[in-house]
Design an enzyme around this catalytic site. Structure first.
Site, PDB file in Angstrom:
ATOM      1  N   ASN A 173      -5.564  -4.051  -3.368  1.00  0.00           N
ATOM      2  CA  ASN A 173      -5.024  -4.753  -4.527  1.00  0.00           C
ATOM      3  C   ASN A 173      -3.532  -4.927  -4.289  1.00  0.00           C
ATOM      4  O   ASN A 173      -2.830  -3.941  -4.056  1.00  0.00           O
ATOM      5  CB  ASN A 173      -5.233  -3.956  -5.815  1.00  0.00           C
ATOM      6  CG  ASN A 173      -6.690  -3.909  -6.226  1.00  0.00           C
ATOM      7  OD1 ASN A 173      -7.440  -4.849  -6.002  1.00  0.00           O
ATOM      8  ND2 ASN A 173      -7.093  -2.809  -6.832  1.00  0.00           N
ATOM      9  N   HIS A 184       4.131   0.688  -3.152  1.00  0.00           N
ATOM     10  CA  HIS A 184       4.121   0.941  -1.712  1.00  0.00           C
ATOM     11  C   HIS A 184       2.894   0.280  -1.079  1.00  0.00           C
ATOM     12  O   HIS A 184       1.794   0.360  -1.628  1.00  0.00           O
ATOM     13  CB  HIS A 184       4.088   2.450  -1.467  1.00  0.00           C
ATOM     14  CG  HIS A 184       4.481   2.840  -0.084  1.00  0.00           C
ATOM     15  ND1 HIS A 184       5.684   3.445   0.210  1.00  0.00           N
ATOM     16  CD2 HIS A 184       3.834   2.727   1.094  1.00  0.00           C
ATOM     17  CE1 HIS A 184       5.751   3.693   1.509  1.00  0.00           C
ATOM     18  NE2 HIS A 184       4.636   3.255   2.068  1.00  0.00           N
ATOM     19  N   HIS A 186      -0.364  -0.356   0.407  1.00  0.00           N
ATOM     20  CA  HIS A 186      -1.504   0.536   0.649  1.00  0.00           C
ATOM     21  C   HIS A 186      -2.794  -0.152   0.209  1.00  0.00           C
ATOM     22  O   HIS A 186      -2.797  -1.100  -0.566  1.00  0.00           O
ATOM     23  CB  HIS A 186      -1.342   1.848  -0.122  1.00  0.00           C
ATOM     24  CG  HIS A 186      -1.500   1.703  -1.610  1.00  0.00           C
ATOM     25  ND1 HIS A 186      -0.536   1.134  -2.411  1.00  0.00           N
ATOM     26  CD2 HIS A 186      -2.515   2.040  -2.456  1.00  0.00           C
ATOM     27  CE1 HIS A 186      -0.935   1.130  -3.673  1.00  0.00           C
ATOM     28  NE2 HIS A 186      -2.146   1.678  -3.724  1.00  0.00           N
ATOM     29  N   GLN A 188      -7.276   0.877  -0.370  1.00  0.00           N
ATOM     30  CA  GLN A 188      -8.162   1.967  -0.756  1.00  0.00           C
ATOM     31  C   GLN A 188      -9.518   1.791  -0.069  1.00  0.00           C
ATOM     32  O   GLN A 188      -9.865   0.695   0.378  1.00  0.00           O
ATOM     33  CB  GLN A 188      -8.356   2.000  -2.269  1.00  0.00           C
ATOM     34  CG  GLN A 188      -7.078   2.230  -3.050  1.00  0.00           C
ATOM     35  CD  GLN A 188      -7.320   2.309  -4.541  1.00  0.00           C
ATOM     36  OE1 GLN A 188      -7.957   3.236  -5.031  1.00  0.00           O
ATOM     37  NE2 GLN A 188      -6.813   1.325  -5.276  1.00  0.00           N
TER      38      GLN A 188
END
Length: 366
Positions: A173, A184, A186, A188
């Site tokens: 996302n 930051h 990233h 998932q």
């Protein structure tokens, strides 16, 4: 690719990845926190025929802190430990502190409800792309994007090998418009004890097409898109990106290897690198078109990990903006949310032409 397995002070697993050897002596860290006492569970939705997860403890998770207080920053001082330890490595993967699913799940709600319930068994991992808080997949080097794909492939293979796990879904996302709670860069990884309804439908349709035609559905879709050419965005020797003729969202784009593999880890080294080139090209074009970071959901759809052959399933990325931030993007309204039938207020050909026309500096490919 190099990998180092560590354990955080609170018992969660931490995996460090890099394209060069990782130094010894890295001390795992985690933010100070109270014990997570909430227990996720699943309830069966009899009308939709699917599981719904309930995880009320996630209401207490960190929400858009200032960059210097982000738990995904590298630990600077012992007085303020974060999820990332100090050390020479490029990427980190760790168990989510506020997971929706957990391999330790064992409880169901009491008293018994009027629908079936199950423990919310599964895996929720955070994949930190870089130690640099200001970068993104679009701005990372080709080597770095390739490493992201290698890490996702590694996690898919390892998590998917667990007998309890039936489907692994890596995703990113990006942007507060799609619900990001940490800036930051990233992604998932969610891993489920069942195949969720949307991937299950994709798998079912691809399997039926393969039985009927002896070829993969996405193989033929890609061939047709290249023959038509109006919706193509980028093409490489081993990969391609296009706005599908059936796009539900403006700027929805599919990125896939030409060779129909079921899982990312089945790609050869040169195919994976070419996939990184095509994916980075698309994301750079989206950002350049938007003149700011483009909000999106980027998801990797692969075959289930339930031991089946799943012939015809073709691993691929889908990227689309799920919320409206201007008149150019889509807002889910009555027909989408209630009926599940999407109305796209633009033509796929128009949006593909916009992306294709964007000029980007391609010096990073060399």
């Amino acid at each position: 690719m190099y990998r180092k397995d560590l354990v955080k002070p609170d018992g969660r697993h931490l995996l460090l990845y890099s394209q060069k050897p990782i130094s010894e002596g890295i001390v795992p860290t985690n933010p100070p926190h109270e014990p997570i006492t909430g227990r996720s569970h699943l309830r069966w939705h009899p009308l939709r025929g699917e599981w719904v997860a309930y995880a009320s403890h996630r209401q207490n998770r960190t929400f858009l802190p200032p960059k210097e207080y982000s738990p995904l920053m590298v630990t600077k001082t012992p007085e303020f430990p974060t999820e990332l330890p100090t050390g020479d490595y490029q990427m980190a993967v760790f168990e989510n502190l506020f997971p929706s699913l957990s391999m330790n799940a064992s409880e169901t709600p009491a008293p018994m409800l009027t629908v079936p319930t199950e423990p919310a068994m599964g895996v929720c991992e955070v994949v930190v792309f870089s130690q640099d808080p200001d970068t993104s997949l679009a701005n990372m080097t080709l080597d770095e994007v390739t490493l992201v794909l290698e890490v996702i492939a590694d996690r898919t293979k390892e998590i998917g090998a667990r007998p309890e796990i039936k489907y692994v879904l890596p995703f990113e996302n990006r942007g507060v418009e799609v619900g990001v709670t940490l800036h930051h860069p990233h992604g998932q990884i969610y891993a489920y004890p069942f195949v969720p309804s949307q991937p299950a439908k994709m798998v079912e349709n691809q399997a039926a097409y393969f039985v009927k035609n002896g070829r993969g559905l996405l193989q033929d879709m890609l061939a047709n898109e290249e023959k038509d050419s109006r919706r193509m965005i980028a093409s490489g020797e081993h990969t391609a990106a296009f706005v599908p003729v059936c796009a539900r969202y403006p700027y929805e784009t599919w990125v896939m290897p030409r060779r129909p593999v079921r899982y990312l880890y089945e790609l050869k080294k040169e195919e994976l690198r070419d996939l990184a080139i095509t994916l980075k090209t698309l994301l750079m074009k989206q950002d350049a078109l938007w003149s700011k970071p483009f909000p999106y959901l980027l998801a990797l759809f692969q075959a289930p990990t339930d031991g089946g052959k799943h012939e015809g399933v073709h691993a691929h990325f889908q990227t689309f903006p799920p919320l409206r931030t201007s008149d150019k993007l889509k807002f889910l309204a009555g027909t989408e949310l209630a009926a599940g039938m999407f109305v796209n207020d633009s033509q796929p050909e128009e949006k593909a032409a916009e992306l294709r026309a964007v000029k980007i500096d391609e010096g990073w490919k060399s």
